[in-house]
Design a protein around this motif. Structure first.
Motif, short mmCIF file in Angstrom:
data_model
loop_
_atom_site.label_atom_id
_atom_site.label_comp_id
_atom_site.label_asym_id
_atom_site.label_seq_id
_atom_site.Cartn_x
_atom_site.Cartn_y
_atom_site.Cartn_z
N SER A 1 0.88 -1.21 0.01
CA SER A 1 -0.02 -0.02 0.08
C SER A 1 0.87 1.49 0.07
O SER A 1 0.53 2.50 -0.75
CB SER A 1 -1.05 -0.08 1.26
OG SER A 1 -2.03 -1.21 0.89
N ARG A 2 1.83 1.25 0.81
CA ARG A 2 2.79 2.38 0.82
C ARG A 2 3.35 2.66 -0.40
O ARG A 2 3.49 3.93 -0.94
CB ARG A 2 3.89 2.36 1.81
CG ARG A 2 5.14 3.34 1.60
CD ARG A 2 5.90 3.16 2.79
NE ARG A 2 5.44 3.97 3.83
CZ ARG A 2 5.54 5.14 4.10
NH1 ARG A 2 5.76 6.32 2.97
NH2 ARG A 2 4.61 5.85 5.15
N SER A 3 3.85 2.06 -1.29
CA SER A 3 4.41 2.10 -2.66
C SER A 3 3.36 2.59 -3.54
O SER A 3 3.57 3.48 -4.49
CB SER A 3 5.12 0.67 -3.17
OG SER A 3 5.86 0.99 -4.26
N GLN A 4 2.21 1.88 -3.57
CA GLN A 4 1.15 2.46 -4.58
C GLN A 4 0.28 3.46 -4.22
O GLN A 4 -0.24 4.16 -5.10
CB GLN A 4 0.32 1.04 -4.89
CG GLN A 4 1.02 -0.25 -5.34
CD GLN A 4 0.05 -1.19 -5.67
OE1 GLN A 4 -0.80 -0.91 -5.93
NE2 GLN A 4 0.79 -2.38 -5.78
N PHE A 5 0.40 3.96 -3.00
CA PHE A 5 -0.20 5.24 -2.60
C PHE A 5 0.29 6.28 -2.04
O PHE A 5 -0.23 7.43 -1.98
CB PHE A 5 -1.30 4.46 -1.61
CG PHE A 5 -2.53 3.91 -2.18
CD1 PHE A 5 -3.56 4.36 -3.04
CD2 PHE A 5 -2.38 2.47 -2.09
CE1 PHE A 5 -4.38 3.41 -3.56
CE2 PHE A 5 -3.26 1.62 -2.74
CZ PHE A 5 -4.18 1.88 -3.32
N LEU A 6 1.52 6.09 -1.49
CA LEU A 6 2.19 7.21 -1.02
C LEU A 6 3.71 7.43 -1.48
O LEU A 6 3.87 8.67 -1.78
CB LEU A 6 2.48 6.90 0.75
CG LEU A 6 1.23 6.84 1.59
CD1 LEU A 6 1.77 6.32 3.02
CD2 LEU A 6 0.47 8.33 1.55
N ASP A 7 4.41 6.61 -1.66
CA ASP A 7 5.76 6.88 -2.11
C ASP A 7 5.69 7.53 -3.53
O ASP A 7 4.98 6.97 -4.42
CB ASP A 7 6.64 5.46 -2.04
CG ASP A 7 7.12 5.31 -0.69
OD1 ASP A 7 6.74 6.02 0.25
OD2 ASP A 7 7.35 3.96 -0.44
#
Length: 445
Positions: free
Chosen positions: A383-389
């Motif tokens: 989720s972090r890679s696809q929505f934040l980073d």
């Protein structure tokens, strides 16, 4: 006040700070993204005018290829290109050799962007090479993520700057805290030389990508070398980042490729971040999976996702698509291991084949659809890679490259152990408890 009471209050205060910090950052993510980076309209206008590259008539694409390409074009305003030469770099001893050879041959400009730069053998080799190129009159610009490279020694940075290397940190922690943007990290890995040759993949600058270290496991990587018009769009990604960090607009034509076609691959770059909806990578992965007709191959260190893509993989398998998923047996944090495993049950029950890579940390991020579309880059299946980073991937519409990546993935399978549904169901109570915990914390990581 006794020492024990003081310690108790200290921990309570720390816990309250962390909770408030998480709420504050989450609020900014949801409601205030544009404010974090200044004038959104001005930024978009500059970036959209930065480069004009001939694109492909989408009618040249068939079926799902056309749909995926159109999605990326509409959501990111990044167009597909033709006439590219794409080379797969899969052997660890070649990962940096190829990059350093290209850098050593640079004549005009070198642009590098990495989440992590280490002051180790590989890092020192890079530093020496960049200083040499500056002394030859080559423009050198480097972007690193301030949090990802928090261990990078100040002496390393001082030597680069003193030599004339333009070195910039993305989103320094103190400023990020004040803006409520610490959750935004630059996870891209890009090398662009003379606007003609580029490298994209998952490897950071560190020895662990070529060998096992005492405290860091060997990380299996997958890189692409790209030559042709697609390099212009990768250059645009770098110049976007440079502009947002420094405010400096670099739009000289010398940074862009205008030569002849060098190959036959159709290539499209997919960036995330900067006022573009943060879920573009999630949508691209989702669209690719749903377009599959025969086979899906995924390799990733992390499978820490909400239900959308997990459900699409389940449905693909249930409708007869061969779905192969290769993940690391052990990641770099036990909580990630628990979260990974929490998604295994529904996938195995739907017939998805899951393999656990055992020869170090599988750091490669690849998705291959029907032996004709490949995605390589920095974006994990979490989720972090696809929505934040801030990430960047390359989508290659080329059967030859897909075949080569398939062969690479088949070799990974041979070095992995297959997880069966029976084995999964017979897990101990303790393992199942860890899964439940992993499932709960997925939205946080």
């Amino acid at each position: 006040m006794t020492k024990s009471i003081f310690v108790a209050y200290l921990f309570k205060g720390l816990a309250l700070f962390l909770i408030l910090f998480f709420i504050f950052n989450t609020y900014n993510i949801i409601t205030n993204k544009d404010r974090l980076w200044g004038n959104s309209q001005e930024s978009r206008e500059y970036l959209d005018q930065l480069i004009k590259v001939s694109g492909i008539d989408l009618e040249e694409f068939e079926g799902g290829k056309k749909g995926v390409s159109k999605l990326i074009q509409k959501r990111a305003n990044f167009y597909p290109t033709y006439g590219n030469k794409v080379t797969l770099i899969e052997e660890e001893e070649n990962v940096f050799d190829d990059i350093f050879e290209a850098i050593s041959n640079a004549k005009d400009s070198i642009h590098l962007e990495f989440y992590i730069i280490r002051d180790d053998r590989i890092g020192k080799r890079l530093k020496s090479l960049l200083i040499d190129k500056v002394n030859e009159g080559v423009e050198v610009r480097v972007i690193y993520d301030s949090l990802g490279s928090h261990n990078l020694k100040s002496e390393y940075k001082k030597k680069l700057k003193a030599a004339g290397v333009q070195l910039k940190a993305f989103n320094p922690p103190l400023k990020a805290l004040l803006k409520g943007s610490l959750n935004y990290r630059n996870h891209r890995k890009l090398v662009i030389v003379d606007g003609e040759t580029a490298f994209i993949g998952d490897a950071n600058i560190g020895d662990e990508f070529v060998e096992s270290l005492e405290n860091i496991p060997f990380k299996k990587s997958l890189q692409l070398k790209i030559e042709g018009l697609a390099v212009n769009w990768m250059q645009k990604v770098f110049l976007m980042d440079w502009y947002f960090i420094t405010g400096e607009k670099l739009d000289d034509k010398k940074y862009f490729y205008s030569g002849e076609e060098l190959g036959e691959a159709k290539v499209q770059i997919v960036p995330s971040g900067y006022q573009r909806d943060g879920n573009i990578m999630n949508e691209t992965y989702f669209s690719l999976i749903n377009e599959a007709q025969e086979r899906i191959y995924i390799t990733t260190p992390y499978l820490i996702l909400k239900d959308g893509i997990i459900q699409s993989l389940r449905l693909a398998s249930l409708r007869g698509i061969e779905v192969n998923l290769i993940v690391s047996k052990n990641t770099d944090l036990f909580l990630f291991d628990w979260s990974n495993r929490s998604n295994f049950g529904p996938l195995l029950e739907a017939g998805v084949d899951i393999y656990k890579y055992e020869n170090g940390l599988l750091h490669a991020k690849a998705l291959v659809i029907d032996d004709s579309i490949s995605s390589i880059g920095s974006t994990n299946f979490n989720s972090r890679s696809q929505f934040l980073d801030y990430e960047v991937n390359v989508i290659v519409f080329d059967k030859d490259l897909s075949k080569h990546i398939d062969e690479f993935l088949e070799e990974l399978k041979e070095k992995s152990s297959k997880l069966t549904l029976e084995e999964y169901k017979s897990s101990s109570v303790l393992v199942k408890i860890k899964e439940k915990i992993g499932r709960i914390i997925i939205p946080l990581i």
